[in-house]
Scaffold this motif. Structure first.
Motif, PDB file in Angstrom:
ATOM      1  N   ARG A 117     -27.004  -8.782 -38.507  1.00  0.00           N
ATOM      2  CA  ARG A 117     -26.443 -10.113 -38.749  1.00  0.00           C
ATOM      3  C   ARG A 117     -25.011 -10.182 -38.257  1.00  0.00           C
ATOM      4  NH1 ARG A 117     -30.469 -11.375 -42.656  1.00  0.00           N
ATOM      5  NH2 ARG A 117     -30.844 -13.517 -42.111  1.00  0.00           N
ATOM      6  N   GLY A 118     -24.504  -9.062 -37.774  1.00  0.00           N
ATOM      7  CA  GLY A 118     -23.202  -9.102 -37.139  1.00  0.00           C
ATOM      8  C   GLY A 118     -22.007  -9.012 -38.053  1.00  0.00           C
ATOM      9  N   VAL A 119     -22.168  -8.375 -39.218  1.00  0.00           N
ATOM     10  CA  VAL A 119     -20.975  -8.184 -40.037  1.00  0.00           C
ATOM     11  C   VAL A 119     -19.985  -7.327 -39.254  1.00  0.00           C
ATOM     12  CG1 VAL A 119     -22.152  -8.380 -42.250  1.00  0.00           C
ATOM     13  CG2 VAL A 119     -21.929  -6.143 -41.183  1.00  0.00           C
ATOM     14  N   ASP A 120     -18.705  -7.544 -39.525  1.00  0.00           N
ATOM     15  CA  ASP A 120     -17.683  -6.823 -38.763  1.00  0.00           C
ATOM     16  C   ASP A 120     -17.412  -5.442 -39.334  1.00  0.00           C
ATOM     17  OD1 ASP A 120     -17.468  -9.073 -37.190  1.00  0.00           O
ATOM     18  OD2 ASP A 120     -15.937  -9.958 -38.475  1.00  0.00           O
ATOM     19  N   GLY A 121     -17.873  -5.224 -40.538  1.00  0.00           N
ATOM     20  CA  GLY A 121     -17.655  -3.930 -41.156  1.00  0.00           C
ATOM     21  C   GLY A 121     -18.478  -3.806 -42.418  1.00  0.00           C
ATOM     22  N   LEU A 122     -18.601  -2.594 -42.921  1.00  0.00           N
ATOM     23  CA  LEU A 122     -19.405  -2.362 -44.118  1.00  0.00           C
ATOM     24  C   LEU A 122     -18.647  -1.508 -45.132  1.00  0.00           C
ATOM     25  CD1 LEU A 122     -22.981  -1.511 -42.727  1.00  0.00           C
ATOM     26  CD2 LEU A 122     -22.362  -3.462 -44.151  1.00  0.00           C
ATOM     27  N   VAL A 123     -18.863  -1.806 -46.384  1.00  0.00           N
ATOM     28  CA  VAL A 123     -18.390  -0.941 -47.460  1.00  0.00           C
ATOM     29  C   VAL A 123     -19.651  -0.525 -48.212  1.00  0.00           C
ATOM     30  CG1 VAL A 123     -17.038  -0.791 -49.569  1.00  0.00           C
ATOM     31  CG2 VAL A 123     -16.205  -2.151 -47.653  1.00  0.00           C
ATOM     32  N   ILE A 124     -19.850   0.760 -48.339  1.00  0.00           N
ATOM     33  CA  ILE A 124     -21.119   1.243 -48.880  1.00  0.00           C
ATOM     34  C   ILE A 124     -20.925   2.257 -50.007  1.00  0.00           C
ATOM     35  CG2 ILE A 124     -23.352   2.262 -48.300  1.00  0.00           C
ATOM     36  CD1 ILE A 124     -22.745   1.717 -45.378  1.00  0.00           C
ATOM     37  N   ALA A 125     -21.627   2.026 -51.093  1.00  0.00           N
ATOM     38  CA  ALA A 125     -21.755   3.045 -52.138  1.00  0.00           C
ATOM     39  C   ALA A 125     -23.190   3.542 -52.001  1.00  0.00           C
ATOM     40  CB  ALA A 125     -21.514   2.455 -53.519  1.00  0.00           C
ATOM     41  N   PRO A 126     -23.384   4.618 -51.268  1.00  0.00           N
ATOM     42  CA  PRO A 126     -24.734   5.005 -50.856  1.00  0.00           C
ATOM     43  C   PRO A 126     -25.560   5.618 -51.980  1.00  0.00           C
ATOM     44  CG  PRO A 126     -23.161   6.616 -50.100  1.00  0.00           C
ATOM     45  CD  PRO A 126     -22.362   5.520 -50.751  1.00  0.00           C
TER      46      PRO A 126
END
Lengths: 337, 337
Positions: A117-126
């Motif tokens: 979807r083209g988000v510019d970045g991700l923050v992940i709690a995997p």
DNA sequence: ACGATTGGCACAATCGATTGTTTACACAGT
DNA sequence: ACTGTGTAAACAATCGATTGTGCCAATCGT
């Protein structure tokens, strides 16, 4: 849907490109006041709203950031989400929250979905059951920051807490009160914070010449029911623990349920310390002393790092450790020896 | 970012349109097995992921739904969000959650932001301080569903709860126990559910020949602190109420804080019933009997209605009322007369 | 054997906004 | 009058995917 640049341009009697430049307020722009006025009038008249999808396509930038967390019902993660959201808003970004419910498949889907979807970045709690998708992001040099949880095998951006030290200190507090049999109840044992906390727990025992006893350790799913079961088992041991370190908010409720059922009094019969503070901890059956995480700081820091990495791709990765606070609510007492 | 349709097409030696058709599995499609295989191989080799932004632009559809709620920290709204998210996932939609923090400006911004980002529909629990943006959506015939809160002046889709009746029943329960002075603490008085609950409260008093007393009514902000203040005031009245109807989860915590501080015992000194159940209600200082909302049903129903309205624009609006459950946790007792 | 059908795919326009390049014109300088 | 300079705005390509239409060749029917 509504009016497009073209419509505005037609109404203002100019070319779409002119409208675009006026809107974006391009520097060194030479547009007559007259034209500008006509354009603004047209925009108002048509109630024009730029199509972000088209912009994103053209700019290859969506002004959107994805947050992937394992549980939106957790005050801890929601706290982080709120703080992250605030930072995003400041910079004109929209935050998309995706809940994986601690399910690895959902997380993988979420990563690719948001990426696509083209988000510019991700923050992940995997979820930390697998990590190929994380590796994939690294290979793609896609900007992302891990929070709360971390893969030792990969060098990535990360904002984590000093879980080992916090657990060490919490257990030290119990030991100083004379406790020798201290239970440990946590969520899934493969989670980074759980590993760290258990490590801290073991270290402090060792340093105080107390024996590590596997019977006092319960790591399962982060559900109320499982934590309840674990607590019951702990309390029904031939020689039950006199204190318990609880690592997780929902897990805390499970332990409380068991405490209520077993008619134990905190801290007279049992001392407890729980990881992850919530505003609610004061209003429980018995208030619970907690290790409090600075969720605001986590969110702010994660955004800061992500933002830098979105601007240039060749930055070194940052790993930030945020420390915790101990909030004493008198759920611990001297051991009855 | 990654490979595009064109790249895949080039590698497979076909035209991009062919790749697209194969991917979308267009009906009545005549493509040789050989070509298909080449295409799939190319897709795998390039690790091709379709660009959703481009698709959205072309299709004028983003497979995205926006949820606007006033508080992501509220178990009630989060419950709805989760259920809505589950429905979205089933149908291949992504849910974007936007938190307004009960701030009207933020809500308006969120509406236009999400609209501009091309969401296919919206689910909104509005702040209800203003409503022009809602009217705007109606005028645009944009698909949306209101939840929890509702504007009597507009005909819209809505999924709400039978708040009036629920309050009526809860207060009836108290009256039947002999209570005559019953406090009412709520959030902002302009909210639809608050209006309804107060209405139910008034009705049942009247029907039982009890006088309505404005001194027992506190409606302010939905914060813990304000609820605490209100509770203290109630308890310090010359003749304090013997029971309180609390309408809101966070508000409940505020009341509990006051109860603890005033060293009251529930239900001996004070009977309470709170609106909005949470898993936590069992573990409070004193367990609280609650009016429980069927959050799953709200989410499911909202999605169902929204989905229909996204498919065709000329459907009549639906207004669905979901009823509540009373969960008795013995926080009410006979009045000491 | 010749026109008609159809299978299999390529072509090109389109969604809406952005941006490098041109064009058109006015005016100044020589 | 002619070149040069600058201003104001138009032109056209582009982002990546989708889809109506067009084209060619193989097969079918008579």
């Amino acid at each position: 849907m509504g009016a497009t640049l073209k419509d505005v341009a037609a109404l203002a009697n100019v070319h779409p490109s002119t409208v675009s430049r006026v809107l974006r307020n391009v520097e060194n722009l030479k547009i007559s006041e007259d034209t500008k006025e006509r354009i603004f009038k047209a925009i108002k008249e048509l109630n024009y709203q730029p199509d972000q999808t088209a912009r994103s396509l053209r700019l290859k930038k969506s002004f959107t950031i994805g947050l992937i967390i394992p549980n939106v019902a957790s005050p801890y993660f929601i706290g982080i989400a709120r703080s992250l959201d605030a930072e995003c808003t400041k910079e004109g970004y929209t935050l998309i929250i995706s809940d994986t419910n601690e399910n690895q498949e959902k997380e993988i889907k979420a990563v690719y979905d948001l990426y696509s979807r083209g988000v510019d970045g991700l923050v992940i709690a995997p979820v930390q059951d697998s990590d190929e998708h994380i590796k994939d992001l690294i290979d793609k040099k896609f900007p992302f920051v891990l929070i709360d949880r971390y893969f030792e095998k990969y060098d990535t951006n990360a904002v984590i807490c000093n879980d080992k030290e916090s657990a060490y200190n919490a257990v030290k507090h119990l030991i100083d009160l004379g406790h020798k049999r201290i239970g440990f109840i946590s969520g899934r044992p493969n989670l980074y914070p759980v590993v760290e906390r258990l490590e801290g727990y073991k270290n402090v025992l060792e340093e105080n010449n107390l024996e590590f006893n596997q019977d006092l350790i319960f790591s399962s799913s982060p559900t109320l029911d499982d934590a309840y079961e674990a607590s019951i088992k702990l309390m029904e041991l031939p020689v039950p623990p006199t204190a318990i370190l609880i690592t997780g908010t929902i897990i805390t409720f499970g332990v409380l349920k068991a405490i209520i059922e077993k008619k134990k009094t905190v801290p007279k019969d049992l001392s407890i310390i729980a990881f992850t503070d919530t505003i609610l901890a004061s209003y429980f059956m018995s208030p619970v002393s907690t290790v409090s995480h600075k969720v605001d700081e986590i969110g702010t820091k994660a955004f800061e790092i992500l933002f830098e990495h979105m601007k240039s791709d060749d930055l070194p990765y940052s790993k930030v450790v945020i420390d915790t606070n101990f909030v004493d609510r008198n759920s611990t007492a001297k051991a009855n020896i």
